[in-house]
Scaffold this motif. Structure first.
Motif, PDB file in Angstrom:
ATOM      1  N   VAL A 450      42.576  49.980  39.028  1.00 24.41           N
ATOM      2  CA  VAL A 450      41.326  50.415  39.284  1.00 24.41           C
ATOM      3  C   VAL A 450      41.205  51.150  40.787  1.00 24.41           C
ATOM      4  CG1 VAL A 450      38.963  49.900  39.566  1.00 24.41           C
ATOM      5  CG2 VAL A 450      40.121  48.825  37.719  1.00 24.41           C
ATOM      6  N   GLU A 479      29.494  39.082  40.974  1.00 21.33           N
ATOM      7  CA  GLU A 479      29.957  40.344  40.500  1.00 21.33           C
ATOM      8  C   GLU A 479      31.140  40.721  41.298  1.00 21.33           C
ATOM      9  OE1 GLU A 479      26.829  43.410  39.769  1.00 21.33           O
ATOM     10  OE2 GLU A 479      26.727  43.508  41.938  1.00 21.33           O
ATOM     11  N   VAL A 524      37.437  48.465  32.777  1.00 20.35           N
ATOM     12  CA  VAL A 524      36.392  47.758  32.997  1.00 20.35           C
ATOM     13  C   VAL A 524      35.481  47.524  31.785  1.00 20.35           C
ATOM     14  CG1 VAL A 524      34.225  48.857  33.689  1.00 20.35           C
ATOM     15  CG2 VAL A 524      35.905  49.209  35.199  1.00 20.35           C
ATOM     16  N   LYS A 525      35.759  48.162  30.762  1.00 21.04           N
ATOM     17  CA  LYS A 525      35.099  47.945  29.589  1.00 21.04           C
ATOM     18  C   LYS A 525      35.825  46.739  28.858  1.00 21.04           C
ATOM     19  CE  LYS A 525      34.354  50.073  24.983  1.00 21.04           C
ATOM     20  NZ  LYS A 525      34.484  51.110  24.062  1.00 21.04           N
ATOM     21  N   HIS A 527      36.496  44.263  30.500  1.00 21.12           N
ATOM     22  CA  HIS A 527      35.928  42.751  31.292  1.00 21.12           C
ATOM     23  C   HIS A 527      34.432  43.013  30.995  1.00 21.12           C
ATOM     24  CE1 HIS A 527      39.389  41.154  32.880  1.00 21.12           C
ATOM     25  NE2 HIS A 527      39.991  42.451  32.712  1.00 21.12           N
ATOM     26  N   GLY A 529      32.348  45.167  32.298  1.00 20.17           N
ATOM     27  CA  GLY A 529      31.833  45.814  33.465  1.00 20.17           C
ATOM     28  C   GLY A 529      30.991  47.143  33.258  1.00 20.17           C
ATOM     29  N   THR A 530      30.816  47.920  34.314  1.00 21.36           N
ATOM     30  CA  THR A 530      30.224  49.280  34.081  1.00 21.36           C
ATOM     31  C   THR A 530      30.630  50.328  35.046  1.00 21.36           C
ATOM     32  OG1 THR A 530      28.445  48.742  35.885  1.00 21.36           O
ATOM     33  CG2 THR A 530      28.076  48.332  33.511  1.00 21.36           C
ATOM     34  N   LEU A 531      30.972  51.566  34.795  1.00 19.50           N
ATOM     35  CA  LEU A 531      31.600  52.406  35.704  1.00 19.50           C
ATOM     36  C   LEU A 531      30.607  53.631  35.638  1.00 19.50           C
ATOM     37  CD1 LEU A 531      33.953  53.602  37.087  1.00 19.50           C
ATOM     38  CD2 LEU A 531      34.743  54.338  34.919  1.00 19.50           C
ATOM     39  N   VAL A 543      32.283  50.874  40.555  1.00 21.53           N
ATOM     40  CA  VAL A 543      32.810  49.975  39.497  1.00 21.53           C
ATOM     41  C   VAL A 543      32.169  48.572  39.860  1.00 21.53           C
ATOM     42  CG1 VAL A 543      34.849  48.590  38.328  1.00 21.53           C
ATOM     43  CG2 VAL A 543      35.110  51.049  38.811  1.00 21.53           C
ATOM     44  N   THR A 544      31.353  48.095  38.543  1.00 20.77           N
ATOM     45  CA  THR A 544      30.784  46.664  38.623  1.00 20.77           C
ATOM     46  C   THR A 544      31.348  45.928  37.772  1.00 20.77           C
ATOM     47  OG1 THR A 544      28.873  47.741  39.981  1.00 20.77           O
ATOM     48  CG2 THR A 544      28.510  45.412  39.002  1.00 20.77           C
ATOM     49  N   VAL A 545      31.979  44.598  38.093  1.00 18.97           N
ATOM     50  CA  VAL A 545      32.534  43.742  37.002  1.00 18.97           C
ATOM     51  C   VAL A 545      31.639  42.425  37.277  1.00 18.97           C
ATOM     52  CG1 VAL A 545      34.480  42.873  35.899  1.00 18.97           C
ATOM     53  CG2 VAL A 545      34.696  44.955  36.662  1.00 18.97           C
TER      54      VAL A 545
END
Length: 550
Positions: A450, A479, A524-525, A527, A529-531, A543-545
């Motif tokens: 990432v 997160e 990301v998807k 896990h 998360g969002t991008l 990127v937030t997971v």
């Protein structure tokens, strides 16, 4: 040399089977047509026979209706009853019945008394004789028909009572047609039925010939066993090849092999177009080595138009109706290996750059010593070492993952070599203990994937007049956040969405040219998360997971 009866029968049977085998068509088209010809011939013969039987039955029924009509007409005529009652029945009625018989082409018309004495007959010698046949129902006032053998042979005859004005039976009228005459009428229809049957057979054979030509084109003249073997081999190959194979026939999915189901995550059973991923919905033949990133795989796709029959080769077919073959190769593992190789290459480049820079600084130190300024040489060397050591110490203290520390150090050296100011912000912090690191939502390899791709994209996209990149990596109990900003103009929402969905590459270096952001989105998807991307103090990708607690 002698044979017993059983041996002779066996030899005859073998000879017959051999003759049939040699004369029987070899190709599937030939065998299908031969069977159709046999079936059609049997149907035509049976139909013709049924038509002849039906014609005979219709002839008998028509004869019954004819003789009933003639006998009824004569019996109902007032002159008939008057002639019988006058005693001159033969004199008056014989000419009338013969005229009617001649005009209607029937065998006989007999008018008789209630006790069956003939007044008229085709053969005048039979007049005055006893009528041969049944008259009892007619004496009761009934009209009936029967088949009876009289003086003229077997005939279909009708008997009708002749009534006086008071309703009493004063005589009987019998009219008949011999079966010989009916058989002659029936035989006259045979040529017409034969012509119709032969015409139907000819038209059927013409249609069968047209079908045979089409079958020969479509089966290439192959025999059934050859087609069976071809199908078995075809099916075995489809299930055994290591590449995914999808055959699209217009708006339907014709073939999907096991590997394609695995790579595309397709369900068992029949596949509809809606089950396929979006990149297979459009007719796009001619694509070579197109890279697509799904939720958990990196796929290389090739597409080509099916070249089958002449009709399939025609460019007049609508695009949505053309067939194409899609082959799919899995490059997920290769992509992971390339990612690791890229990390090693970054580290190698970093070491090379540092070695080059160290050589320059070493020359400067040596030159200062030769100039008689050792104190300045010591100060210069100490300051450079302290600067590098402070970055290493800070990253080692704030980031517990060694792979991430190595990545940041390598990217810093790489950016410095390209003249880009890469800054790791003071907010960067990851757990330093092994237990805390184990609870991170991404593995070390995934974090490297990432962050490495985001930094590469940022260095490629930053403003050349003011090149800078800023990296922030933080983690807490809820997160993991990875943020990379650069001085570039950024992407609009549509371009960013397309970049996350798939990448294209026709070069050997599939780690670049569009794959980076798609690989990030894949991780990301996976896990949950969002991008996101926005333009604030620069082009910022975040990127937030979420941290999943067990």
């Amino acid at each position: 040399m002698t044979f017993d009866r059983d041996e002779a029968e066996v030899l005859v049977g073998r000879s017959w089977r051999g003759l049939v085998s040699r004369s029987w068509p070899r190709s599937l088209a030939g065998q299908a047509i031969a069977l159709q010809v046999i079936v059609i011939a049997v149907i035509v013969m049976i139909g013709s026979a049924l038509a002849l039987v039906d014609a005979r039955q219709d002839g008998d029924e028509a004869a019954r209706q004819q003789v009933v009509s003639i006998a009824t007409a004569l019996a109902d005529a007032p002159s008939t009853a008057s002639a019988i009652q006058s005693g001159r029945a033969t004199e008056i009625l014989q000419p009338v019945t013969e005229a009617v018989r001649t005009n209607t082409d029937i065998a006989f018309i007999t008018i008789m008394s209630p006790d069956a004495i003939r007044f008229t007959h085709t053969d005048p010698r039979q007049i005055g004789g006893k009528y041969l046949g049944t008259i009892a129902p007619a004496l009761r006032g009934e009209t009936f028909t029967e088949v009876y053998t009289g003086t003229l042979g077997p005939s279909i005859r009708a008997v009708v009572p002749v009534l006086d004005p008071d309703g009493d039976v004063v005589g009987l009228v019998s009219a008949g047609i011999t079966q010989q005459t009916l058989a002659q009428r029936w035989r006259e229809q045979i040529p017409a039925i034969v012509v119709v049957g032969l015409g139907a057979l000819a038209v059927s054979l013409l249609g069968v010939w047209a079908i045979r030509r089409r079958l020969l084109r479509q089966t290439h003249g192959l025999a059934p066993d050859e087609l069976r073997v071809m199908y078995e081999h075809h099916d075995a190959i489809l299930h055994s090849v290591s590449e995914g194979l999808v055959v699209l026939d217009g708006d339907r999915v014709a073939i999907v092999n096991d590997e394609a189901r695995r790579l595309l995550g397709l369900p068992p059973g029949t596949i509809s177009p809606s089950d396929l991923p979006a990149f297979l919905h459009d007719h796009d033949p001619g694509v070579r080595d197109e890279v697509h990133v799904t939720d958990d795989r990196v796929l290389v796709v090739n597409r080509s138009t099916v070249r089958g029959s002449d009709a399939d080769r025609s460019d007049d077919r609508p695009t949505s109706k053309r067939s194409e073959v899609v082959t799919i190769r899995d490059r997920t593992e290769l992509q992971g290996a390339l990612g690791e190789l890229s990390s090693l290459q970054v580290l190698t480049d970093s070491l090379r750059a540092q070695a080059h820079e160290a050589a320059n600084k070493l020359h400067a130190v040596i030159t200062m010593v030769e100039m008689g300024r050792p104190e300045d040489a010591v100060t210069f060397a100490t300051e450079e070492l302290a600067l590098s050591q402070r970055l290493v110490d800070r990253l080692s203290a704030d980031v517990g993952e060694p792979a991430l520390v190595a990545l940041l150090l390598g990217k810093t050296a790489q950016a410095d070599e390209r003249g880009i100011a890469l800054t790791v912000t003071e907010d960067t912090h990851l757990p330093t203990t092994s237990a805390a690191t184990a609870h991170l939502p991404l593995s070390a390899q995934e974090i490297v994937t990432v962050l490495g791709n985001l930094v590469d994209n940022a260095m490629d996209a930053c403003d050349r007049d003011d090149p800078w990149v800023e990296v922030t990596v933080t983690s807490d109990d809820d997160e993991l956040v990875i943020r990379v900003a650069d001085s570039g103009a950024g992407m609009d929402a549509d371009a960013f969405e397309r970049a996350m969905q798939r990448g294209y590459s026709t070069k050997s270096d599939v780690n670049h040219h569009g794959l980076g952001l798609a690989l990030v989105a894949q991780v990301v998807k996976r896990h949950g998360g969002t991008l996101t991307a926005d333009v604030t103090y620069g082009s910022v990708v975040t990127v937030t997971v979420p941290v999943v607690t067990s």
